[in-house]
Design a protein around this motif. Structure first.
Motif, PDB file in Angstrom:
ATOM      1  N   VAL A  21       0.686  -0.967  -0.250  1.00 55.41           N
ATOM      2  CA  VAL A  21      -0.098   0.339  -0.193  1.00 55.41           C
ATOM      3  C   VAL A  21       0.745   0.768  -0.399  1.00 55.41           C
ATOM      4  N   PRO A  22       1.183   1.966  -1.348  1.00 54.49           N
ATOM      5  CA  PRO A  22       1.700   2.939  -0.762  1.00 54.49           C
ATOM      6  C   PRO A  22       0.694   4.374  -0.566  1.00 54.49           C
ATOM      7  N   HIS A  23       1.790   5.315  -0.173  1.00 59.13           N
ATOM      8  CA  HIS A  23       0.886   6.322   1.311  1.00 59.13           C
ATOM      9  C   HIS A  23       1.752   7.451   1.209  1.00 59.13           C
ATOM     10  N   GLY A  24       0.988   8.920   1.536  1.00 63.33           N
ATOM     11  CA  GLY A  24       1.373   9.930   1.232  1.00 63.33           C
ATOM     12  C   GLY A  24       1.505  10.461  -0.088  1.00 63.33           C
ATOM     13  N   GLY A  25       2.888  11.405   0.162  1.00 57.84           N
ATOM     14  CA  GLY A  25       2.684  11.443  -1.691  1.00 57.84           C
ATOM     15  C   GLY A  25       3.000  10.749  -2.496  1.00 57.84           C
ATOM     16  N   TYR A  26       3.400   9.519  -2.528  1.00 58.29           N
ATOM     17  CA  TYR A  26       4.005   8.390  -3.011  1.00 58.29           C
ATOM     18  C   TYR A  26       2.283   7.309  -3.185  1.00 58.29           C
ATOM     19  N   GLY A  27       1.404   7.675  -2.407  1.00 57.13           N
ATOM     20  CA  GLY A  27      -0.201   7.283  -2.273  1.00 57.13           C
ATOM     21  C   GLY A  27      -0.811   8.275  -2.882  1.00 57.13           C
ATOM     22  N   ARG A  28      -0.974   9.122  -2.733  1.00 59.04           N
ATOM     23  CA  ARG A  28      -1.415  10.153  -3.908  1.00 59.04           C
ATOM     24  C   ARG A  28      -1.199  10.671  -5.414  1.00 59.04           C
ATOM     25  N   ARG A  29       0.482   9.981  -5.389  1.00 62.28           N
ATOM     26  CA  ARG A  29       1.287   9.969  -7.212  1.00 62.28           C
ATOM     27  C   ARG A  29       1.882  11.448  -7.363  1.00 62.28           C
ATOM     28  N   ASP A  30       2.208  12.149  -6.288  1.00 60.04           N
ATOM     29  CA  ASP A  30       2.834  13.723  -5.745  1.00 60.04           C
ATOM     30  C   ASP A  30       4.284  13.220  -5.699  1.00 60.04           C
ATOM     31  N   THR A  31       4.714  12.212  -6.501  1.00 57.08           N
ATOM     32  CA  THR A  31       5.960  11.772  -6.340  1.00 57.08           C
ATOM     33  C   THR A  31       6.807  12.752  -7.045  1.00 57.08           C
ATOM     34  N   ALA A  32       8.002  13.536  -6.517  1.00 56.99           N
ATOM     35  CA  ALA A  32       9.046  14.528  -7.532  1.00 56.99           C
ATOM     36  C   ALA A  32       9.969  12.823  -7.289  1.00 56.99           C
ATOM     37  N   PRO A  33      11.187  14.007  -8.432  1.00 57.64           N
ATOM     38  CA  PRO A  33      12.076  12.754  -8.875  1.00 57.64           C
ATOM     39  C   PRO A  33      12.682  12.186  -7.269  1.00 57.64           C
ATOM     40  N   TYR A  34      13.095  12.745  -6.511  1.00 60.34           N
ATOM     41  CA  TYR A  34      13.866  12.330  -5.852  1.00 60.34           C
ATOM     42  C   TYR A  34      13.128  12.009  -4.298  1.00 60.34           C
ATOM     43  N   SER A  35      11.433  12.015  -4.264  1.00 61.50           N
ATOM     44  CA  SER A  35      11.496  11.687  -3.139  1.00 61.50           C
ATOM     45  C   SER A  35      11.357  10.370  -2.888  1.00 61.50           C
ATOM     46  N   ASP A  36      11.102  10.234  -1.044  1.00 59.87           N
ATOM     47  CA  ASP A  36      10.961   9.064  -0.500  1.00 59.87           C
ATOM     48  C   ASP A  36       9.485   8.223  -1.222  1.00 59.87           C
ATOM     49  N   ILE A  37       9.948   7.125  -0.684  1.00 61.66           N
ATOM     50  CA  ILE A  37       8.800   5.843  -1.165  1.00 61.66           C
ATOM     51  C   ILE A  37       8.778   5.412   0.159  1.00 61.66           C
ATOM     52  N   ASP A  38       7.149   5.862   0.378  1.00 57.99           N
ATOM     53  CA  ASP A  38       6.350   5.328   1.575  1.00 57.99           C
ATOM     54  C   ASP A  38       5.080   4.225   1.150  1.00 57.99           C
ATOM     55  N   LEU A  39       5.930   3.070   2.162  1.00 56.66           N
ATOM     56  CA  LEU A  39       5.460   1.843   1.716  1.00 56.66           C
ATOM     57  C   LEU A  39       4.515   1.150   2.948  1.00 56.66           C
ATOM     58  N   MET A  40       2.846   1.252   3.391  1.00 59.07           N
ATOM     59  CA  MET A  40       2.855   0.080   4.282  1.00 59.07           C
ATOM     60  C   MET A  40       2.381  -1.103   3.479  1.00 59.07           C
ATOM     61  N   ILE A  41       2.730  -2.191   4.337  1.00 59.03           N
ATOM     62  CA  ILE A  41       2.989  -4.092   4.299  1.00 59.03           C
ATOM     63  C   ILE A  41       2.185  -3.633   4.719  1.00 59.03           C
ATOM     64  N   LEU A  42       1.242  -5.114   4.838  1.00 61.23           N
ATOM     65  CA  LEU A  42      -0.193  -5.402   5.226  1.00 61.23           C
ATOM     66  C   LEU A  42      -0.352  -6.766   5.525  1.00 61.23           C
ATOM     67  N   HIS A  43      -0.757  -6.831   6.382  1.00 64.02           N
ATOM     68  CA  HIS A  43       0.073  -9.386   6.028  1.00 64.02           C
ATOM     69  C   HIS A  43      -1.344  -9.398   7.318  1.00 64.02           C
ATOM     70  N   GLU A  44      -1.607 -11.083   6.703  1.00 63.22           N
ATOM     71  CA  GLU A  44      -2.529 -11.501   7.402  1.00 63.22           C
ATOM     72  C   GLU A  44      -2.256 -11.334   8.888  1.00 63.22           C
ATOM     73  N   PRO A  45      -3.081 -11.983   9.945  1.00 64.12           N
ATOM     74  CA  PRO A  45      -2.259 -11.983  11.553  1.00 64.12           C
ATOM     75  C   PRO A  45      -1.512 -13.174  11.226  1.00 64.12           C
ATOM     76  N   THR A  46      -1.565 -14.382  11.838  1.00 63.29           N
ATOM     77  CA  THR A  46      -1.231 -15.246  10.785  1.00 63.29           C
ATOM     78  C   THR A  46       0.234 -15.492  10.504  1.00 63.29           C
ATOM     79  N   PHE A  47       0.578 -14.794   9.108  1.00 68.56           N
ATOM     80  CA  PHE A  47       1.255 -14.698   8.620  1.00 68.56           C
ATOM     81  C   PHE A  47       2.718 -14.074   8.683  1.00 68.56           C
ATOM     82  N   ARG A  48       2.850 -13.042   9.730  1.00 70.07           N
ATOM     83  CA  ARG A  48       3.420 -11.814  10.492  1.00 70.07           C
ATOM     84  C   ARG A  48       4.966 -12.674   9.849  1.00 70.07           C
TER      85      ARG A  48
END
Length: 878
Positions: free
Chosen positions: A75-102
């Motif tokens: 799940v991209p979020h922040g600026g990366y999530g709204r597709r406002d990414t600048a050439p050298y922006s950071d990449i913000d990712l959330m990795i969702l997982h099933e509770p049994t798959f940690r």
């Protein structure tokens, strides 16, 4: 060799990133719109991340890639999530997982994190279950605002939906709490990056009115309506068509500008500093005019966009602000009607439905409302302001009637919330209908390091600062409170700098504007004369106080006569202090207030506006007090002789006990060891360095001392060179220690004295070594690009016994020493010095005589002095 250790997927991604960035840079240079390019950058990052996600899924032992991705959602979020990414922006990712798959999810995340880093991208990531993500976001404003702009990229769609849909629903249920948390977080950030939209070197992502303002609308829109896109917020009626256009245009402008900053720096860069402003103004093709630099034109456009963001965002935020439960219950009970249409509550003033329907679009009615709000000390409530704003957003023509004129002057008459209300009028573009020249000043940058705000913001700020003097417990507060026609002072402040941005001197242009304003408001001849005078001479008091020797009573007398009567001098004094205060935080310090107040007091003596003892009586009284202190001393005759030779300024400013202490040290001084004392003056917040020498033994003492003081990282604010009886010299320097705030430790003061004494007695008279100060490449570029021309002026009219040399130039290390030494080498003696520094520009003023202690009249020699100073300073600059 390092590349050989990278996985093939990483090497391929690294090559793709470099190739795509270069291609995108060429597209940017060809004129691709900012929003479009940011979307393409986002697509590039998406492609790389997807390849790395698939590679990482292949690397989780015991699970097929399909099984891994069935239990995860990227799940991209922040600026990366709204597709406002600048050439050298950071990449913000959330990795969702099933509770049994940690555990497998942890292994996957470590692999992905390493690969993204190896590719050359900066990854901000979190690993959470859907319920954890929602819980954390609802309890932390920073997490919420980042996750409020999320999208699905890879993995399990159903897992993503188990987060996104409950998150949207719960956000709306918790809107009241989220609103407060988001606003608090933004206030803290704004305090760090710039509270005012017109700050000179803004951060285009985080300063007021920038991309963060647009993001605030999206975040709060998501919390309130479950929508964060501007079009969607417009459809539900949360923002108007005009505000949507303003925000969309600003987003395009700022994103393109941010892309330019990133590509030019080759890294993440969001600071629009002075060097970048100059470069981009040239890149964008601004050519300037006779009165405006290209960079000032560029920044005026920039500030117009950020002002639009600020106004639209502020209006949206106010429209969705949760009402206090206390006010919703008790507000109606505590509200009283002050006339048919105005209702005054505990904190706000509101209007009737009839007023909103029939009167909100009439300027006279709006001014009546503002006068009431000011009188009762209340804010105008948002529903009322929303109607007013909607009525005037079309930039309708406004007729300035006699009633309008009277109402506006009535508004100016009361301090209260005047600054806030003038900003509101300016926001609606109504202020420029009343005072047309405000339109020229709107968002007009003054490209120097002194002023922190644009011309329009500065003018309104000075009015607000003057109103703030109402609560000061000192002479400045007393004088402001005593001014009868405060409306006239506030009007002068509002227009005093509107002459900027033209080829001619801004005070002269401003005086013409003041005449037009006076005629526009049908002011009486006397009030018109006062208004024009205050604008034309609004710099005179500060120039006299900080550039001239105000111990010359004839000079003070001429100033008083030129600026009388007493009521007008009061206004000029308050205007001068407010002008300093309106430059930026901390500019009007205790030192400046004291200096200006002293000049005001002494000037008022000549106008009969003060019952203080006159100068002759003051001197006599001080001399009698000093005589009593030395009566019976074994060197009483010496003390009396020297005391009688003390100049008025020294007597007036120095406590009697300190004078006697200084003279005792001067009397005991050895020929081979000059007297040096260093005292912290808490009342002024400066160090006072006193040096006693014998005139015959210490030629050129001023440049020697200047070198000694400035080489110790101290800034000289003013200098007095006092020649006393028996060939004695008692010099006094007021300095600021760059190494300490407040009072320096005793060992620092002693060290300063020892170093100065050592340097003064050095027979070689060598130039001191000045400590180097690191400056960035951008700072150096800006200094070179806006190099202030050196100007040398000679004044032979002001002082009866001295020639005054004024040096206007760009500040740099060792400058004062360089000038003072050159004056010494030309056979000139410095008797008084005034040093004024405005961060990047200095005005150094020297009262000098020739070797025979005479004023210099020979034109050829005066021209030679100017030429020598100009050539020396130009050589130093090159």
């Amino acid at each position: 060799m390092a590349a050989l250790r990278l996985r093939e997927s990483v090497i391929a991604a690294k090559q793709k990133l470099a190739t795509d960035r270069e291609k995108l840079k060429r597209q940017h240079e060809a004129g691709t719109p900012g929003v479009q390019l940011c979307a393409q950058i986002t697509d590039c990052f998406d492609s790389i991340i997807l390849d790395l996600v698939n590679a990482a899924a292949n690397d989780v032992e015991g699970f097929t890639p399909e099984k891994v991705l069935a239990n995860l959602a990227i799940v991209p979020h922040g600026g990366y999530g709204r597709r406002d990414t600048a050439p050298y922006s950071d990449i913000d990712l959330m990795i969702l997982h099933e509770p049994t798959f940690r555990e497998p999810a942890i292994r996957f995340t470590k692999r992905l994190q390493q690969d993204v880093f190896d590719v050359g991208l900066i990854l901000g990531h979190s690993l959470r279950t859907p319920s954890q993500a929602t819980s954390f976001a609802l309890s932390d404003a920073t997490i919420f605002t980042s996750l409020a702009e999320n999208r699905y990229l890879a993995g399990s769609v159903s897992l993503f939906r188990r987060f996104a849909e409950p998150f949207r629903r719960k956000a709306r249920l918790n809107f009241r709490r989220l609103y407060k948390a988001i606003m608090k977080s933004r206030d803290e950030e704004r305090a760090q990056y710039g509270e005012v939209v017109h700050m000179l070197e803004p951060n285009i992502k985080r300063s007021s009115g920038t991309l963060r303002g647009i993001q605030m609308v999206r975040w709060l829109g998501f919390a309130r309506y479950g929508e964060n896109e501007l079009d969607a917020l417009n459809r539900v009626g949360a923002i108007s068509d005009k505000d949507r256009k303003s925000l969309r245009d600003a987003r395009e402008y700022l994103l393109r500008l941010r892309n330019e900053l990133h590509f030019h720096a080759g890294k993440s860069s969001d600071l629009l500093d002075r060097a970048e402003q100059i470069r981009i103004a040239e890149l964008y093709g601004y050519e300037g005019t006779e009165g405006l630099l290209p960079v000032e034109q560029f920044m005026q456009t920039y500030f117009e966009h950020t002002s639009g963001v600020r106004d639209a965002a502020r209006h949206f935020i106010a429209s969705i602000r949760p009402q206090s439960i206390f006010l919703s219950v008790l507000g109606p009970v505590m509200t009283r009607r002050v006339d048919r249409d105005f209702h005054v509550g505990p904190y706000r003033i509101s209007t009737s439905r009839r007023w909103k329907q029939r009167r909100a679009g009439q300027l006279d009615e709006v001014l009546e409302l503002m006068i009431a709000a000011n009188r009762f000390g209340r804010h105008i409530d948002h529903p009322t302001w929303e109607v007013i704003r909607r009525k005037f957003q079309g930039n309708v023509d406004v007729e300035l009637t006699e009633t309008t004129r009277k109402l506006f002057l009535s508004l100016l008459a009361e301090p209260g919330r005047l600054g806030e209300l003038l900003r509101r009028l300016h926001e609606l573009r109504l202020l420029e209908k009343i005072v047309p020249d405000m339109a020229h000043a709107r968002c007009l940058l003054q490209f120097n390091q002194y002023h922190k705000y644009t011309v329009d913001a500065h003018c309104i700020k000075t009015v607000e600062c003057a109103c703030g003097f109402l609560n000061r417990d000192d002479m400045l507060g007393d004088v402001y409170r005593s001014i009868k026609k405060k409306w006239l002072l506030h009007l002068a402040l509002l227009i005093h700098d509107l002459g900027k941005g033209f080829p001619e001197d801004h005070s002269i242009v401003g005086a013409r504007i003041a005449e037009e304003v006076a005629d526009r408001f049908w002011l009486s001849p006397q009030d018109k004369e006062t208004l024009v005078h205050l604008v034309l001479y609004h710099l005179q008091m500060s120039h006299l106080a900080f550039r001239r020797d105000t111990s010359d009573e004839q000079l003070v007398l001429r100033f008083a006569m030129d600026n009388g009567p007493a009521e007008r001098l009061k206004m000029l004094y308050v205007l001068t202090c407010a002008d300093f205060a309106g430059v930026g935080p901390g500019t009007l310090n205790d030192w400046k207030v004291r200096v200006l107040t002293d000049l005001y007091r002494r000037s008022m003596l000549h106008l009969g506006g003060d019952d203080t003892l006159d100068t002759v009586q003051q001197r006599r009284k001080k001399l009698d007090a000093l005589a009593s202190l030395v009566r019976g001393h074994q060197n009483e005759d010496w003390f009396k002789r020297v005391i009688d030779s003390l100049p008025d300024g020294f007597l007036r400013e120095t406590p009697a006990s300190q004078i006697i202490n200084d003279l005792e040290q001067l009397q005991a001084m050895r020929d081979d060891s000059p007297m040096v004392t260093c005292l912290y003056r808490e009342d002024r917040g400066v160090l006072e360095i006193t040096i006693g020498t014998r005139e015959a033994l210490m030629q050129g003492v001023f440049h020697r001392l200047t070198g000694a003081v400035t080489s110790q990282r101290m800034t000289i604010l003013a200098a007095e060179i006092n020649t006393l009886a028996d060939g004695l010299v008692l010099d006094r320097y007021f300095v600021q220690d760059k190494d300490h705030e407040g009072e320096p430790p005793a060992e620092r003061l002693e060290d300063i004295c020892q170093r100065i004494r050592k340097y003064l007695t050095d027979p070689a008279d060598q130039a001191p070594t000045f400590t180097s100060t690191w400056t960035s490449r951008n700072q150096r570029m800006a200094e070179e690009a806006i190099s202030i021309p050196t100007d040398i002026k000679i004044d032979n009219e002001t002082a009866e016994n001295y020639t005054i040399v004024e040096v206007f130039t760009q500040d740099r290390q060792g400058l004062l020493y360089q000038i003072s030494r050159l004056l010494f080498e030309m056979g000139l003696s410095v008797h008084v010095a005034r040093i004024t520094t405005h961060l990047d520009q200095v005005v150094d003023v020297f009262y000098v005589t020739d070797a025979d202690d005479k004023k210099i009249f020979d034109d050829k020699r005066l021209d030679g002095i100017k030429l020598a100073l100009r050539e020396s300073l130009a050589e130093q600059n090159s």
